[in-house]
Scaffold this motif. Structure first.
Motif, PDB file in Angstrom:
ATOM      1  N   ALA A 225      65.162  68.503  76.190  1.00 31.74           N
ATOM      2  CA  ALA A 225      64.467  68.792  74.928  1.00 31.74           C
ATOM      3  C   ALA A 225      63.569  67.628  74.523  1.00 31.74           C
ATOM      4  CB  ALA A 225      65.486  69.088  73.833  1.00 31.74           C
ATOM      5  N   ARG A 226      64.049  66.402  74.682  1.00 25.79           N
ATOM      6  CA  ARG A 226      63.219  65.249  74.339  1.00 25.79           C
ATOM      7  C   ARG A 226      62.002  65.145  75.260  1.00 25.79           C
ATOM      8  NH1 ARG A 226      68.324  62.624  74.176  1.00 25.79           N
ATOM      9  NH2 ARG A 226      67.818  61.599  76.155  1.00 25.79           N
ATOM     10  N   GLN A 227      62.216  65.389  76.558  1.00 24.71           N
ATOM     11  CA  GLN A 227      61.112  65.272  77.505  1.00 24.71           C
ATOM     12  C   GLN A 227      60.072  66.366  77.308  1.00 24.71           C
ATOM     13  OE1 GLN A 227      63.295  65.271  81.188  1.00 24.71           O
ATOM     14  NE2 GLN A 227      63.545  63.043  81.208  1.00 24.71           N
ATOM     15  N   ILE A 228      60.500  67.559  76.934  1.00 27.41           N
ATOM     16  CA  ILE A 228      59.531  68.631  76.659  1.00 27.41           C
ATOM     17  C   ILE A 228      58.717  68.288  75.416  1.00 27.41           C
ATOM     18  CG2 ILE A 228      59.347  71.025  75.906  1.00 27.41           C
ATOM     19  CD1 ILE A 228      61.581  71.748  77.771  1.00 27.41           C
ATOM     20  N   THR A 229      59.371  67.743  74.392  1.00 35.53           N
ATOM     21  CA  THR A 229      58.643  67.334  73.183  1.00 35.53           C
ATOM     22  C   THR A 229      57.611  66.257  73.512  1.00 35.53           C
ATOM     23  OG1 THR A 229      60.574  67.854  71.821  1.00 35.53           O
ATOM     24  CG2 THR A 229      58.897  66.440  70.861  1.00 35.53           C
ATOM     25  N   TYR A 230      57.992  65.305  74.341  1.00 35.59           N
ATOM     26  CA  TYR A 230      57.052  64.252  74.742  1.00 35.59           C
ATOM     27  C   TYR A 230      55.888  64.831  75.545  1.00 35.59           C
ATOM     28  CZ  TYR A 230      55.257  59.966  76.852  1.00 35.59           C
ATOM     29  OH  TYR A 230      54.445  58.934  77.253  1.00 35.59           O
ATOM     30  N   ALA A 231      56.180  65.785  76.445  1.00 34.37           N
ATOM     31  CA  ALA A 231      55.113  66.383  77.266  1.00 34.37           C
ATOM     32  C   ALA A 231      54.114  67.133  76.398  1.00 34.37           C
ATOM     33  CB  ALA A 231      55.727  67.306  78.313  1.00 34.37           C
ATOM     34  N   LYS A 232      54.585  67.795  75.353  1.00 36.63           N
ATOM     35  CA  LYS A 232      53.676  68.528  74.484  1.00 36.63           C
ATOM     36  C   LYS A 232      52.794  67.581  73.668  1.00 36.63           C
ATOM     37  CE  LYS A 232      56.559  72.657  73.967  1.00 36.63           C
ATOM     38  NZ  LYS A 232      57.337  73.499  73.023  1.00 36.63           N
ATOM     39  N   LYS A 233      53.336  66.443  73.284  1.00 39.31           N
ATOM     40  CA  LYS A 233      52.575  65.518  72.446  1.00 39.31           C
ATOM     41  C   LYS A 233      51.610  64.652  73.245  1.00 39.31           C
ATOM     42  CE  LYS A 233      55.874  65.019  68.628  1.00 39.31           C
ATOM     43  NZ  LYS A 233      56.716  64.059  67.870  1.00 39.31           N
ATOM     44  N   HIS A 234      52.022  64.204  74.418  1.00 41.09           N
ATOM     45  CA  HIS A 234      51.262  63.187  75.140  1.00 41.09           C
ATOM     46  C   HIS A 234      50.722  63.644  76.496  1.00 41.09           C
ATOM     47  CE1 HIS A 234      52.800  60.318  72.172  1.00 41.09           C
ATOM     48  NE2 HIS A 234      54.009  60.825  72.397  1.00 41.09           N
ATOM     49  N   ASN A 235      51.166  64.815  76.979  1.00 40.51           N
ATOM     50  CA  ASN A 235      50.741  65.221  78.328  1.00 40.51           C
ATOM     51  C   ASN A 235      50.195  66.642  78.348  1.00 40.51           C
ATOM     52  OD1 ASN A 235      50.336  64.615  81.023  1.00 40.51           O
ATOM     53  ND2 ASN A 235      52.362  65.299  81.660  1.00 40.51           N
ATOM     54  N   ALA A 236      49.731  67.126  77.213  1.00 42.70           N
ATOM     55  CA  ALA A 236      49.143  68.469  77.105  1.00 42.70           C
ATOM     56  C   ALA A 236      50.099  69.556  77.599  1.00 42.70           C
ATOM     57  CB  ALA A 236      47.830  68.544  77.883  1.00 42.70           C
ATOM     58  N   GLY A 237      51.398  69.317  77.465  1.00 38.87           N
ATOM     59  CA  GLY A 237      52.380  70.313  77.850  1.00 38.87           C
ATOM     60  C   GLY A 237      52.726  70.353  79.322  1.00 38.87           C
ATOM     61  N   LYS A 238      52.108  69.487  80.143  1.00 41.07           N
ATOM     62  CA  LYS A 238      52.382  69.490  81.583  1.00 41.07           C
ATOM     63  C   LYS A 238      53.687  68.770  81.871  1.00 41.07           C
ATOM     64  CE  LYS A 238      47.495  69.613  82.915  1.00 41.07           C
ATOM     65  NZ  LYS A 238      46.423  68.928  83.684  1.00 41.07           N
ATOM     66  N   TYR A 239      54.452  69.332  82.791  1.00 39.25           N
ATOM     67  CA  TYR A 239      55.749  68.762  83.149  1.00 39.25           C
ATOM     68  C   TYR A 239      55.553  67.587  84.099  1.00 39.25           C
ATOM     69  CZ  TYR A 239      58.261  72.704  81.089  1.00 39.25           C
ATOM     70  OH  TYR A 239      58.762  73.618  80.204  1.00 39.25           O
ATOM     71  N   GLY A 240      56.219  66.481  83.802  1.00 33.70           N
ATOM     72  CA  GLY A 240      56.194  65.327  84.675  1.00 33.70           C
ATOM     73  C   GLY A 240      57.343  65.354  85.674  1.00 33.70           C
ATOM     74  N   ASN A 241      57.372  64.359  86.546  1.00 31.93           N
ATOM     75  CA  ASN A 241      58.398  64.311  87.580  1.00 31.93           C
ATOM     76  C   ASN A 241      59.795  64.128  86.986  1.00 31.93           C
ATOM     77  OD1 ASN A 241      56.512  64.636  89.612  1.00 31.93           O
ATOM     78  ND2 ASN A 241      56.181  62.439  89.860  1.00 31.93           N
ATOM     79  N   ARG A 242      59.898  63.324  85.936  1.00 24.25           N
ATOM     80  CA  ARG A 242      61.203  63.112  85.323  1.00 24.25           C
ATOM     81  C   ARG A 242      61.740  64.395  84.691  1.00 24.25           C
ATOM     82  NH1 ARG A 242      60.619  57.197  82.272  1.00 24.25           N
ATOM     83  NH2 ARG A 242      60.290  55.949  84.175  1.00 24.25           N
ATOM     84  N   LEU A 243      60.857  65.142  84.032  1.00 30.61           N
ATOM     85  CA  LEU A 243      61.282  66.404  83.440  1.00 30.61           C
ATOM     86  C   LEU A 243      61.699  67.400  84.515  1.00 30.61           C
ATOM     87  CD1 LEU A 243      61.714  68.349  81.136  1.00 30.61           C
ATOM     88  CD2 LEU A 243      59.251  68.778  81.073  1.00 30.61           C
ATOM     89  N   ARG A 244      60.962  67.457  85.602  1.00 35.75           N
ATOM     90  CA  ARG A 244      61.327  68.357  86.699  1.00 35.75           C
ATOM     91  C   ARG A 244      62.668  67.950  87.321  1.00 35.75           C
ATOM     92  NH1 ARG A 244      57.182  71.696  87.721  1.00 35.75           N
ATOM     93  NH2 ARG A 244      55.088  71.021  87.087  1.00 35.75           N
TER      94      ARG A 244
END
Length: 427
Positions: A225-244
């Motif tokens: 949940a924290r990583q998805i919130t960060y991806a939406k704010k700072h990465n335009a919603g794209k999933y990073g390697n850590r989130l995957r």
């Protein structure tokens, strides 16, 4: 000659094969969505029904123009279109519960299908075998059991704990003759996973996750949940390697839980089908039982979180999967499966047939009849009642384990069985 049995094995692809299968899985998902969108568009715009025979022509043209579709084996693309035909046939069949074919999201399980004519299996030794797939070569898999028939189709899929290869095989096995064994009724519940009328103790399913695994899953869910919130704010919603990586770890725990649940279900249903000639179960409507209590904005529901926890507990016991397994295992072992109406099985006395909610005060574990004084475990009483209803539906020639005279209360409605008016209590 259709497939009448399935075989699933753990596959061990090489690094190159893993990359190819992953790429093919995403291509197969996209091809399904495109083919479904084409059919929906033609029906909405021109009222034309498109089938796989016509779509195969468009698939051939697309393979020549688009490299990412041309990379997928032609047999797999044709198999996807046939599966879409079957999905439509199931939707049009009024006796089938399937809904309209749905699109597959990116998080959908990756799978690549092949017809039986396109694959070849060879055994390496007692524990290992290989399957040859078009444009991929030989794929090793663990030979945990014999195929036992002619291969009609093959599917390579990836779950939370790795790749698997599944075969649909034609065994030619005929339904077994009646085994002549005693009848039983089974009450599937939450507190007691299953209570068999011929037994004195319930069948309990062990926790599907240990205490440490439950804590680990909770930590991972919060991290996700924290990583998805960060991806939406700072990465335009794209999933990073850590989130995957976090999602993969959650999927691994979920797969482990599903495997343990499936293991208990197979052992339960196999034992019931082997040791009984008639199996009575409740004709449950699981979809209605697990409906959300959220309500609407104007009329909000009550005890929503409690109902959500109950829904999870019901689905964790997989009553629908148990019924599906009993249906085909009953044919294999010579038993009969009868689904009876579930109305008031927990409020009906197994001795005298009285229907009274007061016999089970507070939905506790004890059933005490208010008329004859019969006392028993509530789930066992329900299982005996289920057996009695199954014997009346399945025939009186089935041997029963109980010979208690019964006084039945006639049903006066589809969803409710009413008893005779109670006499007024003396003052």
């Amino acid at each position: 000659m259709k497939a009448d049995a399935g075989r699933k094995y753990r596959a061990y692809p090489t690094d190159v094969q893993d990359q190819v299968l992953t790429r093919w899985g995403h291509t197969a998902r996209a091809l399904w969505n495109v083919a479904l969108e084409q059919r929906v568009y033609l029906w909405e715009q021109r009222r034309l029904t498109l089938r796989s025979v016509e779509q195969c022509k468009f698939l051939t043209a697309a393979r020549a123009d688009l490299d990412w579709i041309g990379d997928l084996p032609a047999q797999t693309g044709q198999q996807i279109l046939r599966h879409l035909d079957q999905a439509y046939d199931n939707f049009w069949n009024p006796s089938h519960p399937a809904g309209f074919p749905s699109r597959k999201k990116r998080g959908h399980r990756l799978s690549v299908s092949f017809p039986g004519q396109a694959v070849e299996v060879r055994q390496l030794n007692r524990k290992w075998a290989e399957v040859r797939l078009p444009k991929l070569g030989w794929l090793r898999f663990r030979l945990s059991r014999a195929l036992g028939g002619t291969i009609r189709n093959a599917t390579v899929s990836r779950g939370g704990n790795g790749w698997h290869v599944s075969f649909g095989v034609h065994t030619g096995r005929k339904p077994a003759a009646p085994n002549g064994k005693p009848a039983c009724g089974v009450d599937f519940g939450v507190t007691a996973s299953a209570y068999v009328s011929t037994e004195t103790a319930p069948r309990l399913m062990s926790p599907t996750l240990t205490t440490n695994e439950e804590k680990r899953l909770k930590v991972l869910e919060r991290r996700k949940a924290r990583q998805i919130t960060y991806a939406k704010k700072h990465n335009a919603g794209k999933y990073g390697n850590r989130l995957r990586k976090t999602i993969a770890q959650i999927a691994k725990l979920a797969t482990r839980r599903g495997n343990r649940r499936r293991d208990f279900t197979h052992k339960l249903t196999t034992g019931l089908a082997k040791n009984h000639g008639l199996i009575g179960i409740e004709d449950l409507r699981v979809k209605n039982m697990t409906a959300s209590a959220k309500g609407t904005t104007k009329v909000p529901g009550k005890q929503v979180r409690q109902k959500a926890g109950l829904n999870r507990a019901i689905l964790d016991n997989t009553p629908g999967e148990r019924r599906r397994q009993l249906e085909y295992k009953a044919r294999m072992y010579g038993s009969a499966l009868v689904a009876v109406p579930p109305f008031h099985t927990s409020q009906t006395c197994a001795a005298c047939g009285l229907v009274d909610p007061e016999s089970r005060m507070g939905c506790g574990r004890l059933f005490a009849c208010t008329r004859c004084g019969y006392e028993d475990d509530a789930d066992r009483n329900a299982s005996v009642e289920i057996e009695a209803r199954a014997r009346r539906t399945g025939g009186s020639d089935i041997n029963s384990t109980r010979s208690i005279p019964r006084v039945r209360v006639q049903a006066t409605g589809r969803r409710r069985m009413r008893e005779a008016p109670k006499p007024a209590h003396a003052t």
